[in-house]
Design a protein around this motif. Sequence first.
Motif, short mmCIF file in Angstrom:
data_model
loop_
_atom_site.label_atom_id
_atom_site.label_comp_id
_atom_site.label_asym_id
_atom_site.label_seq_id
_atom_site.Cartn_x
_atom_site.Cartn_y
_atom_site.Cartn_z
N UNK A 1 6.54 22.14 -4.78
CA UNK A 1 6.05 20.84 -5.23
C UNK A 1 7.02 19.73 -4.87
N UNK A 2 8.32 19.96 -5.08
CA UNK A 2 9.32 18.94 -4.78
C UNK A 2 9.38 18.63 -3.29
N UNK A 3 9.43 19.65 -2.46
CA UNK A 3 9.54 19.42 -1.02
C UNK A 3 8.28 18.76 -0.45
N UNK A 4 7.11 19.18 -0.93
CA UNK A 4 5.87 18.57 -0.43
C UNK A 4 5.77 17.12 -0.89
N UNK A 5 6.20 16.83 -2.13
CA UNK A 5 6.17 15.44 -2.61
C UNK A 5 7.09 14.56 -1.77
N UNK A 6 8.27 15.06 -1.44
CA UNK A 6 9.18 14.30 -0.59
C UNK A 6 8.58 14.06 0.79
N UNK A 7 7.97 15.11 1.35
CA UNK A 7 7.37 14.98 2.68
C UNK A 7 6.17 14.03 2.67
N UNK A 8 5.36 14.10 1.61
CA UNK A 8 4.19 13.22 1.53
C UNK A 8 4.60 11.76 1.39
N UNK A 9 5.60 11.49 0.54
CA UNK A 9 6.05 10.11 0.38
C UNK A 9 6.64 9.58 1.69
N UNK A 10 7.36 10.44 2.42
CA UNK A 10 7.88 10.03 3.73
C UNK A 10 6.75 9.79 4.72
N UNK B 1 0.83 -1.21 0.00
CA UNK B 1 0.00 0.00 0.00
C UNK B 1 0.87 1.27 0.00
N UNK B 2 1.98 1.21 0.73
CA UNK B 2 2.89 2.35 0.76
C UNK B 2 3.43 2.66 -0.63
N UNK C 1 3.79 5.90 -5.56
CA UNK C 1 3.82 6.03 -7.02
C UNK C 1 2.82 7.06 -7.51
N UNK C 2 1.65 7.10 -6.89
CA UNK C 2 0.63 8.09 -7.27
C UNK C 2 1.13 9.50 -6.98
N UNK C 3 1.78 9.67 -5.82
CA UNK C 3 2.31 11.00 -5.46
C UNK C 3 3.31 11.48 -6.49
#
Length: 454
Positions: free
Chosen positions: A377-386, A345-346, A351-353
């Motif tokens: 966008x880059x920093x939020x994507x990194x934070x969301x995936x984490x 699930x992770x 992958x969607x993010x």
Amino acid sequence: MTKLMSCISFPGSAGTPVLFNENGDAPGRYDIFQYQINNRSTAEYKVIGSWTNKLHLKVEAMRWRTGDPSLPASVCSIPCRAGERKKVVKGVPCCWHCERCEGYHYQASEFTCELCPYEMRPDANRTGCVPIPIIKLEWHSPWAIIPVFISMLGIIATSFVIVTFVRYNDTPIVRASGREMSYVLLTGIFLCYAITFLMIATPDVGVCSFRRIFLGLGMCFSYAALLTKTNRIHRIFEQGKKSVTAPRFISPASQLVITFSLISVQLLGVFVWFAVDPPHTVVDYGEQRTQDPTAARGVLKCDISDLSLICSLGYSILLMVTCTVYAIKTRGVPETFNEAKPIGFTMYTTCIIWLAFIPIFFGTSQSAERMYIQTTTLTISLSLSASVSLGMLYMPKVYIILFHPEQNVPKRKRSFKAIVTAAAMSGKLAQKGGDRPNGEVKTELCESMETNSE
């Protein structure tokens, strides 16, 4: 006779004097008319003066198209203002048109406009050039506040999980999750949050160097650890179908070696990047070079192109995709074994993010707000995936450790021979559709395998 006539003077029939000049000629008399529009919006000629030996004008009776009662200048061309050049009328060298210097041009001389240097713009009067102001992403900007807030929450949550795992390091649930690999993964999650501060910090050689190192390193730590875990699960169950012998490299020490070998590839690529192109800062005057020079800005940034950025993240994305493939292969594994289903699930969510990140990042490459949008966008994507990894893999464990310690108990141990035999039997039972649930035997296999590998 001429002298005699010049002495004659008498009143005429109109009551005006009749006289002669020294040449014996009667002086001319003229009425001066101006074509005007009266109050009824009709045009007519009105007397505004006369000529009898000299000019007599009623200035107050004159009307001009502009409505200004003052007399217009009786010249071919008026002097040009500051920032305007003289464009000489062809064939009339004493007449010209005033033409303003537009865009990034300034008045270099009376007759020419010239383009300012690339890093400069015209001053207010357009008589010279001044440096274009240099900007960067500020900490107080809304584009920075949101990712920093998310990152701070993530760092606090990650630190809390790490402290909890260290505090309960010898409890069964921490041991069953693979303590060594968990700490590697949590380190990667922490780095994914921390990179936000480097991306917003004022660029200099040091900041640019750390950006290159840590931009992809956090993701590399995370997905190298997850890939090693999912690969281990896959090998164990594939081996169980063929033989009763244990697959190689499933011990914690072997898993760490594999993980750090994968991470070393990322670090090697960064060091090659350092050697080929040492980090430095640049001022990009093209990113916010608008049509209006007063709005032009130079952007202070690290010399990292979009291609270099994607290359830096590309290896981590490759690990992420490979891990997702293994997560799909192990999707039938019981969720109690090595977090197989939570990892799946992770990876799907991650992958969607990143699929959403790519069009946003590259779709704004021509925008005047490019620096702000892409960094955010880059920093939020990194934070969301984490956050996805932290929430799905570790928060349930922390919840059990803190609020349901009665579930934090060891499982019974079994030999590997019994384990692989059970794995083979589970496959046969699944094919025959027996009464025993398909996951039950595999669950025993997985739990015992985890305990034996500690």
